[in-house]
Design an enzyme around this catalytic site. Structure first.
Site, mmCIF file in Angstrom:
data_model
loop_
_atom_site.group_PDB
_atom_site.id
_atom_site.type_symbol
_atom_site.label_atom_id
_atom_site.label_comp_id
_atom_site.label_asym_id
_atom_site.label_seq_id
_atom_site.Cartn_x
_atom_site.Cartn_y
_atom_site.Cartn_z
ATOM 1 N N ASP A 162 18.098 -1.710 -0.058
ATOM 2 C CA ASP A 162 17.126 -2.571 0.628
ATOM 3 C C ASP A 162 17.900 -3.529 1.525
ATOM 4 O O ASP A 162 18.750 -4.291 1.053
ATOM 5 C CB ASP A 162 16.297 -3.326 -0.431
ATOM 6 C CG ASP A 162 15.078 -4.012 0.154
ATOM 7 O OD1 ASP A 162 15.100 -4.369 1.348
ATOM 8 O OD2 ASP A 162 14.103 -4.220 -0.604
ATOM 9 N N ASP A 188 12.927 -5.927 7.505
ATOM 10 C CA ASP A 188 13.173 -5.695 6.073
ATOM 11 C C ASP A 188 12.829 -4.234 5.805
ATOM 12 O O ASP A 188 11.707 -3.806 6.074
ATOM 13 C CB ASP A 188 12.264 -6.661 5.300
ATOM 14 C CG ASP A 188 12.418 -6.603 3.795
ATOM 15 O OD1 ASP A 188 13.263 -5.841 3.301
ATOM 16 O OD2 ASP A 188 11.670 -7.345 3.116
ATOM 17 N N HIS A 213 4.887 -8.188 1.914
ATOM 18 C CA HIS A 213 4.747 -9.606 2.270
ATOM 19 C C HIS A 213 4.717 -9.815 3.770
ATOM 20 O O HIS A 213 5.352 -9.091 4.528
ATOM 21 C CB HIS A 213 5.911 -10.395 1.671
ATOM 22 C CG HIS A 213 7.249 -9.742 1.892
ATOM 23 N ND1 HIS A 213 8.082 -10.082 2.911
ATOM 24 C CD2 HIS A 213 7.867 -8.710 1.252
ATOM 25 C CE1 HIS A 213 9.165 -9.314 2.870
ATOM 26 N NE2 HIS A 213 9.060 -8.465 1.882
ATOM 27 N N HIS A 226 9.030 -14.506 3.088
ATOM 28 C CA HIS A 226 7.765 -14.365 2.361
ATOM 29 C C HIS A 226 6.809 -15.447 2.864
ATOM 30 O O HIS A 226 6.749 -16.542 2.324
ATOM 31 C CB HIS A 226 7.981 -14.481 0.852
ATOM 32 C CG HIS A 226 8.685 -13.287 0.282
ATOM 33 N ND1 HIS A 226 8.028 -12.295 -0.411
ATOM 34 C CD2 HIS A 226 9.975 -12.907 0.342
ATOM 35 C CE1 HIS A 226 8.904 -11.357 -0.765
ATOM 36 N NE2 HIS A 226 10.091 -11.709 -0.324
ATOM 37 N N GLU A 253 5.975 -2.425 1.072
ATOM 38 C CA GLU A 253 6.972 -1.839 0.178
ATOM 39 C C GLU A 253 6.396 -1.329 -1.132
ATOM 40 O O GLU A 253 6.424 -2.017 -2.142
ATOM 41 C CB GLU A 253 8.134 -2.797 -0.069
ATOM 42 C CG GLU A 253 7.770 -4.215 -0.428
ATOM 43 C CD GLU A 253 9.032 -5.088 -0.572
ATOM 44 O OE1 GLU A 253 10.021 -4.629 -1.164
ATOM 45 O OE2 GLU A 253 9.011 -6.224 -0.076
ATOM 46 N N GLU A 308 10.381 1.021 2.181
ATOM 47 C CA GLU A 308 9.870 -0.167 2.869
ATOM 48 C C GLU A 308 10.108 -0.081 4.377
ATOM 49 O O GLU A 308 11.170 0.365 4.826
ATOM 50 C CB GLU A 308 10.575 -1.419 2.323
ATOM 51 C CG GLU A 308 10.121 -2.725 2.971
ATOM 52 C CD GLU A 308 10.755 -3.961 2.321
ATOM 53 O OE1 GLU A 308 11.858 -3.822 1.752
ATOM 54 O OE2 GLU A 308 10.150 -5.035 2.404
HETATM 55 MN MN MN Z 1 13.221 -5.312 1.264
HETATM 56 MN MN MN Z 2 10.474 -6.933 1.439
#
Ligand code: MN
Ligand code: MN
Length: 299
Positions: free
Chosen positions: A85, A96, A156, A164, A190, A283
């Site tokens: 990630d 992300d 998020h 976030h 995700e 994600e």
């Molecule tokens: Mn992530």
């Molecule tokens: Mn994330």
């Protein structure tokens, strides 16, 4: 959102996608996790961006929030399931993205369930869609493979310097009011799939931290907090980075832990599937445009 902002997001997204591809290329069984984290983060820096958070390498039942510690001796286990990630930012505009690498043939369907759930969720993203609907799509897709979504992990909303930013995208259908998707918003979506019971608990160790603020007592404490704010703002960081970026940190370990205990620095506990079962995650980050999603985390 103006065109410059979209450009920053797209640049960050492209670098994040390339960093993931690079990580997938170099990862192998028995590879030190420390080496993987540092190579992926260096790749991001060499590409002219910065990591938005430490490279997460979460193995098997560990769902999220593990990065290598400064002298980490952990290696990628044989036959394991690895979530890679990666976060990248340019001027605080964050991308992300995550993939799962399976070193076991038996786990490929679990990966497929999470990957398909992400694909289906993205295809439904557009202005005015309720966030709970996206959760239902994720849940139904993962269940159609015979697995469970992890209900207490969510996607998020993202905003500049904020990973976030309030709203979340559930991985299950919930009656709870989640709000609707609005044009111009940015979301990391995700889905997590597991062959366990679909719930993560906090482990008893922390490898990733974030500036929390509040009243800071002590001269050394203020020095360290100022450094963290200047370099990472409110984005997550790790001890490996502090050791490299701030040589004095070597003598400030006690001060650091005091700040964590006092709540001036927040520690993210490692998140582990409750039954110790395997977890897969995919994600992407998308910008919600008038007609639908712009996926930024692609090469
Ligand atoms: Mn992530
Ligand atoms: Mn994330």
């Amino acid at each position: 959102m103006d065109e410059d902002e979209i450009k920053f997001y797209e640049q960050a997204g492209k670098i994040a996608a390339k960093a993931i591809a690079y990580g997938v290329d170099i990862i192998h069984e028995d590879m030190p996790v420390l080496e993987l984290c540092e190579k992926v983060e260096d790749f991001i820096r060499r590409s002219g961006a910065r990591p938005a958070f430490p490279c997460n390498v979460s193995i098997n039942e560990v769902a999220a929030h593990y990065t290598a510690r400064p002298s980490d001796t952990l290696s990628i286990p044989k036959g394991s399931l690895v979530k890679l990630d990666v976060g990248v930012h340019i001027n605080g505009y964050i991308a992300d993205t995550a993939v799962t690498i399976s070193f076991s043939k038996n786990l490929s369907r679990l990966c497929e369930a999470a990957r398909k759930a992400l694909e289906h969720a993205i295809s439904e993203i557009r202005p005015n869609v309720p966030l709970s609907k996206i959760g239902a799509i994720i849940e139904n897709t993962i269940k159609s493979y015979g697995f469970k979504p992890i209900s207490n992990l969510t996607g998020h909303k993202i905003s500049q310097w904020n990973l976030h930013a309030g709203k979340s995208i559930p991985n299950v259908y919930s009656l709870e009011e989640r709000g609707i998707i609005l044009e111009g918003e940015v979301y990391a979506i995700e889905p997590f799939a597991t062959n366990g019971n679909g719930y993560v608990v906090e482990g008893d160790y922390v490898t990733i931290f974030r500036y929390a603020g509040g009243k800071i007592r002590g001269k050394k404490e203020r020095l360290l907090m100022r450094f963290i704010w200047k370099h990472y703002k409110s984005l997550p960081f790790c001890k490996r980075w502090l050791l490299k970026d701030f040589p004095e940190f070597r003598n400030l370990a006690e001060v650091f832990h005091k700040l964590v205990r006092r709540g001036n620095i927040y520690g993210y506990p490692v998140l582990i599937e409750r039954r110790g079962s395997f977890v897969a995650q995919y994600e992407h980050t998308v910008i919600v445009l008038k007609d639908g999603p712009l996926v930024i985390t692609v090469e």
